[in-house]
Design an enzyme around this catalytic site. Structure first.
Site, mmCIF file in Angstrom:
data_model
loop_
_atom_site.group_PDB
_atom_site.id
_atom_site.type_symbol
_atom_site.label_atom_id
_atom_site.label_comp_id
_atom_site.label_asym_id
_atom_site.label_seq_id
_atom_site.Cartn_x
_atom_site.Cartn_y
_atom_site.Cartn_z
ATOM 1 C CG HIS A 29 18.003 -9.771 -71.901
ATOM 2 N ND1 HIS A 29 16.895 -9.215 -71.290
ATOM 3 C CD2 HIS A 29 17.977 -9.332 -73.188
ATOM 4 C CE1 HIS A 29 16.238 -8.476 -72.170
ATOM 5 N NE2 HIS A 29 16.864 -8.530 -73.330
ATOM 6 C CG HIS A 69 20.590 -6.389 -72.177
ATOM 7 N ND1 HIS A 69 21.360 -5.316 -72.564
ATOM 8 C CD2 HIS A 69 21.306 -7.497 -72.507
ATOM 9 C CE1 HIS A 69 22.489 -5.749 -73.098
ATOM 10 N NE2 HIS A 69 22.487 -7.072 -73.082
ATOM 11 N N PRO A 119 18.227 1.677 -71.274
ATOM 12 C CG PRO A 119 17.027 3.653 -71.117
ATOM 13 C CD PRO A 119 17.590 2.552 -70.282
ATOM 14 C CG LEU A 120 21.789 -0.864 -74.862
ATOM 15 C CD1 LEU A 120 21.773 -1.601 -76.201
ATOM 16 C CD2 LEU A 120 22.672 -1.606 -73.876
ATOM 17 C CG ASP A 156 29.596 -5.960 -78.302
ATOM 18 O OD1 ASP A 156 30.773 -5.642 -78.041
ATOM 19 O OD2 ASP A 156 29.211 -7.140 -78.417
ATOM 20 C CB ILE A 188 26.815 -11.864 -79.656
ATOM 21 C CG1 ILE A 188 27.645 -13.039 -80.180
ATOM 22 C CG2 ILE A 188 25.322 -12.176 -79.788
ATOM 23 C CD1 ILE A 188 27.319 -13.497 -81.603
ATOM 24 C CG HIS A 260 20.524 -10.552 -76.569
ATOM 25 N ND1 HIS A 260 21.327 -9.611 -75.974
ATOM 26 C CD2 HIS A 260 19.290 -9.980 -76.696
ATOM 27 C CE1 HIS A 260 20.613 -8.514 -75.767
ATOM 28 N NE2 HIS A 260 19.379 -8.707 -76.194
ATOM 29 C CB SER A 382 23.867 31.442 -75.019
ATOM 30 O OG SER A 382 24.665 31.852 -76.094
ATOM 31 C CD GLU A 409 24.005 19.638 -77.191
ATOM 32 O OE1 GLU A 409 24.299 18.529 -77.708
ATOM 33 O OE2 GLU A 409 24.342 20.733 -77.700
ATOM 34 C CG PHE A 435 20.251 21.978 -78.885
ATOM 35 C CD1 PHE A 435 19.885 21.540 -80.154
ATOM 36 C CD2 PHE A 435 20.940 23.170 -78.779
ATOM 37 C CE1 PHE A 435 20.225 22.268 -81.292
ATOM 38 C CE2 PHE A 435 21.284 23.908 -79.906
ATOM 39 C CZ PHE A 435 20.924 23.463 -81.166
ATOM 40 C CG HIS A 471 19.163 27.432 -83.406
ATOM 41 N ND1 HIS A 471 19.421 26.701 -84.533
ATOM 42 C CD2 HIS A 471 20.351 27.554 -82.754
ATOM 43 C CE1 HIS A 471 20.713 26.400 -84.569
ATOM 44 N NE2 HIS A 471 21.291 26.908 -83.493
ATOM 45 N NE ARG A 518 19.694 36.130 -78.741
ATOM 46 C CZ ARG A 518 19.519 37.095 -79.633
ATOM 47 N NH1 ARG A 518 18.323 37.368 -80.115
ATOM 48 N NH2 ARG A 518 20.561 37.775 -80.082
HETATM 49 C C1 LIG Z 1 18.979 2.732 -76.605
HETATM 50 C C2 LIG Z 1 18.618 1.295 -76.749
HETATM 51 N N1 LIG Z 1 18.375 0.795 -77.974
HETATM 52 C C3 LIG Z 1 17.983 -0.485 -78.125
HETATM 53 C C4 LIG Z 1 17.842 -1.287 -77.032
HETATM 54 C C5 LIG Z 1 17.342 -2.728 -77.208
HETATM 55 N N2 LIG Z 1 18.500 -3.640 -77.001
HETATM 56 C C6 LIG Z 1 18.675 -4.268 -75.826
HETATM 57 S S1 LIG Z 1 20.136 -5.109 -75.799
HETATM 58 C C7 LIG Z 1 20.496 -4.655 -77.373
HETATM 59 C C8 LIG Z 1 21.802 -5.011 -78.026
HETATM 60 C C9 LIG Z 1 22.359 -6.303 -77.610
HETATM 61 O O1 LIG Z 1 23.719 -6.386 -77.900
HETATM 62 P P1 LIG Z 1 24.816 -6.140 -76.788
HETATM 63 O O2 LIG Z 1 24.730 -4.763 -76.302
HETATM 64 O O3 LIG Z 1 26.117 -6.538 -77.358
HETATM 65 O O4 LIG Z 1 24.403 -7.090 -75.590
HETATM 66 P P2 LIG Z 1 24.615 -8.663 -75.513
HETATM 67 O O5 LIG Z 1 23.904 -9.274 -76.686
HETATM 68 O O6 LIG Z 1 26.060 -8.908 -75.560
HETATM 69 O O7 LIG Z 1 23.987 -9.040 -74.217
HETATM 70 C C10 LIG Z 1 19.497 -3.875 -77.903
HETATM 71 C C11 LIG Z 1 19.500 -3.356 -79.293
HETATM 72 C C12 LIG Z 1 18.110 -0.735 -75.774
HETATM 73 N N3 LIG Z 1 17.992 -1.430 -74.649
HETATM 74 N N4 LIG Z 1 18.530 0.547 -75.666
#
Ligand SMILES: Cc1ncc(C[n+]2csc(CCOP(=O)(O)OP(=O)(O)O)c2C)c(N)n1
Length: 677
Positions: A29, A69, A119-120, A156, A188, A260, A382, A409, A435, A471, A518
């Site tokens: 990226h 990324h 993972p975003l 984003d 973007i 990207h 709980s 959570e 959960f 639950h 429980r």
């Molecule tokens: C939880 C999660 N869902 C999906 C992805 C796959 N993914 C990687 S970057 C991205 C989105 C890219 O947009 P942005 O966050 O704005 O990054 P930019 O394009 O500005 O680098 C996605 C959907 C991920 N890494 N984590």
């Protein structure tokens, strides 16, 4: 050289290394590193406190690239700063097997990577935990030893993920004023312009959660510098929404989703080089620029030296305690506390729910281990995680040891990762086992990063009763057992609960789930054993009187059922033994002879667990009998539910006798025993 030119050169070095590494890997990226290079150059050259020669210096600022990324941004900067393990060869080997430069940053792969992201949303939420840990440690050890900031670069996508809301709200509520989030506001995402799916005003959103928030031009060095200075000095957690152009400098692809997540291609790269006035071949840096960057790597050495002097100057007791906590070593009090509990239970058995037993264990543990930081996602009464004398952590007040995470959570689990990664504290917190689904992405990262995070998950089966199938966990134990490097403990009584807590705390490179009931349970382990038997994962809790025809294996609340079934079988002259299975993972780690002896030679194996069968075949074999759940639970009093779903001693007896009817003739010794009565 003017400051403007110097800054441009420094930022362009990040851009060129990043686009070239992505091109060499033919994957990755480039857009984010090229867009955020100005921000990174300013942050690392003027604001972030770190020491490349002491990458684990406890009072360093933390930088989290939540948008993992864009990993080449971090790798380029770490290389430029002179982190020893981030060589130019590592950049050339970006995304290759065995390199430090994995596709997304991974904790432990290289110095200067504070957490695994990708993972975003996870990085941002973990950073909230780091910022919490900083304030908690500061409240204990003072400004001289703990006084740093946590910076996050979030995309984003990070801010769109639901977990970000949990994290932002929690940070705002607690007044984590050492936290600075820089939003790469490039508009973007992968699909194109952000307007396709979002129209949130992020500044207003953060302000609504009590953050200070500002907008800047993310390519204006003075504006970035001023914003960072302001954020650092602010008494509020701060968002800097930095408007950037993704892929900045690429002639056609800048500002578009095309930059990207794929190599720019040679033509675009040549165009970008021209725009940057960069004449060097890939991975070649002009010596003067490289030296200037390396010099910055030593920028805060005086700060780390000063910190070391301050550590030397504090009283020896405080220093020792600080160092012990940072090392993650648990004091000897833990073992003593567990022995005392076990002796007490042997003398005076208790028939309590294991969630209550967990509270009893925690009472003793928390008294001896001040580094324990408890919490709950709004289920404190709980989960029984708040023990005697634990004060609440409150907005701006971090002397307490119990965090009310709210109904968050996922944010809680990620924050616990951040607390563990920060160091000096051991996070544990509770929710219902059902959960765990809401925590799972963060649990997976705890396991991937090898962090000691302890998840207290109560209400662990249909045994929770009337709340019903929404639950009642059914598939959750199996799903959690499927995560590598995660301990899943399901203790059967107060003794096992104390043992499982001890194991969870001793395991410094693994997170643990402790699944708790429980409902009240009869204490199954009556006699005191010095050995922590749960450490074996499975052990014989009730031996056969003679050659066993049936081996009963059960976990948690179903051990009680197995014990009752053994009595019923015995009354029918069928010899049975019971094996308690508090942890599949620990059992799998035992040597073959122990495993074989524990599995035993009985022709019939029966597994009993109020959950689905998946995973049990490793113990009972594919021809074993499983007494458990086949689908969702139901709402009703728990005793009725156990009868309704056929998870009872009588059901075990019935299945065993049915199988015995088809089985080979009973052995002579068994017949003899039966004759003897
Ligand atoms: C939880 C999660 N869902 C999906 C992805 C796959 N993914 C990687 S970057 C991205 C989105 C890219 O947009 P942005 O966050 O704005 O990054 P930019 O394009 O500005 O680098 C996605 C959907 C991920 N890494 N984590």
């Amino acid at each position: 050289m003017t400051d403007v030119v110097k800054h441009a050169l420094m930022a362009n070095a990040i851009r060129v290394l990043s686009m070239d590494a992505v091109q060499a890997a033919n994957s990755g990226h480039p857009g984010l590193p090229m867009g955020c290079a100005d921000i990174a150059a300013l942050l690392f050259s003027k604001h972030l406190k770190f020491d490349t020669s002491e990458p684990c210096w406890p009072d360093r600022d933390r930088f989290v690239l939540s948008a993992g990324h864009g990993s080449m941004l971090l790798y380029s900067v770490l290389h430029l700063l002179g982190y020893e393990d981030m060589t130019i060869d590592e950049l050339k080997r970006f995304r290759q097997l065995g390199s430090r430069t994995a596709g997304h940053p991974e904790y432990g792969h290289a110095k200067g990577i504070e957490t695994t992201t990708g993972p975003l949303g996870q990085g941002l939420a973990s950073a909230v935990g780091m910022a919490m840990a900083e304030r908690l440690m500061n409240a204990r050890f003072g400004d001289d030893l703990v006084d740093h900031h946590t910076y996050v670069l979030a995309s984003d996508g990070d801010l769109m993920e639901g977990i970000s809301q949990e994290a932002i709200a929690l940070a705002g509520h607690l007044k984590l004023n050492r936290l600075v989030v820089i939003h790469d506001d490039n508009g973007i995402t992968i699909d194109g312009a952000i307007g396709l799916s979002d129209s949130t005003d992020q500044v207003k959103r953060f302000e609504a959660s009590d953050w200070r928030a500002m907008r800047i031009d993310g390519h204006d060095a003075d504006a970035i510098d001023a914003a960072l200075a302001e954020a650092k000095a602010s008494d509020r957690q701060t968002l800097i929404a930095a408007r950037t152009t993704i892929g900045w400098g690429a002639p056609k692809k800048a500002g578009t989703a095309a930059s990207h997540g794929s190599p720019l291609g040679l033509e675009e790269i040549a165009g970008a080089r021209k725009a940057y006035l960069w004449e060097h071949e890939p991975f070649i840096l002009p010596e003067e620029l490289a030296a200037a960057w390396r010099e910055l790597g030593r920028r805060s050495r005086h700060a780390s030296d000063g910190w070391k002097e301050r550590l030397e100057a504090v009283d020896p007791g405080t220093r020792e305690e600080f160092e012990r906590r940072i090392s993650g070593e648990i004091g000897p009090g833990l073992g003593e506390a567990i022995v005392k509990l076990k002796r007490g239970y042997a003398e005076k058995p208790v028939n309590v729910a294991t969630r209550k037993a967990s509270e009893l264990a925690l009472d003793a543990i928390n008294a001896t281990a001040p580094e324990m930081i408890g919490g709950s996602a709004d289920l404190t009464p709980s989960n029984n995680t708040k023990t005697k004398g634990l004060e609440d952590v409150a907005p701006g007040k971090f002397g307490g040891r119990f965090i009310h995470y709210g109904i968050r959570e996922h944010g809680m689990a990620a924050a616990m990762n951040g607390i563990a990664l920060h160091g000096g504290l051991i996070p544990y917190s509770g929710t219902f086992l059902i959960f765990s689904d809401y925590c799972r992405p963060a649990i997976r990262l705890s396991a991937l990063m090898g962090q000691r995070v302890i998840y207290v998950m109560t209400h662990d089966s249909i045994g929770l009763g009337e709340d019903g199938p929404t639950h009642q966990p059914v598939e959750h134990l199996a799903a959690l057992r499927a995560i590598p490097n995660l301990n899943v403990f399901r203790p059967a009584d107060a003794v096992e609960t104390a043992e499982c807590w001890e194991l969870a705390l001793q395991d410094r490179t693994r997170p643990s789930i402790i699944a708790l009931t429980r409902q009240n349970l009869i204490q199954a382990r009556k006699a005191y054993t010095e050995e922590n038997l749960c450490g074996r994962g499975a052990y014989e809790i009730a031996p056969a009187e003679g050659d066993a025809e049936v081996s009963l294996f059960a976990s948690g609340s179903e051990v009680e059922i197995a014990m009752a079934a053994r009595v019923l079988l015995d009354a029918r002259g069928i010899v049975a033994r019971v094996v308690s299975v508090p942890s599949f993972e620990k059992f799998a780690e035992q040597d073959v002879s122990y495993r074989e002896a524990t599995l035993g030679a009985a022709p019939i194996r029966i597994g009993i667990e109020a959950a689905i069968r998946q995973g049990w075949d490793a113990i009972i074999g594919s021809d074993g009998i499983f007494v458990g759940m086949r689908g969702f639970g139901a709402s009703g009093p728990y005793e009725e539910l156990y009868r309704h779903f056929g998870i009872t001693a009588e059901a075990v007896l019935e299945q065993a006798t049915a199988r015995l009817g088809q089985a080979a003739p009973i052995s002579d010794s068994v017949r003899d025993m039966r004759r003897r009565g």
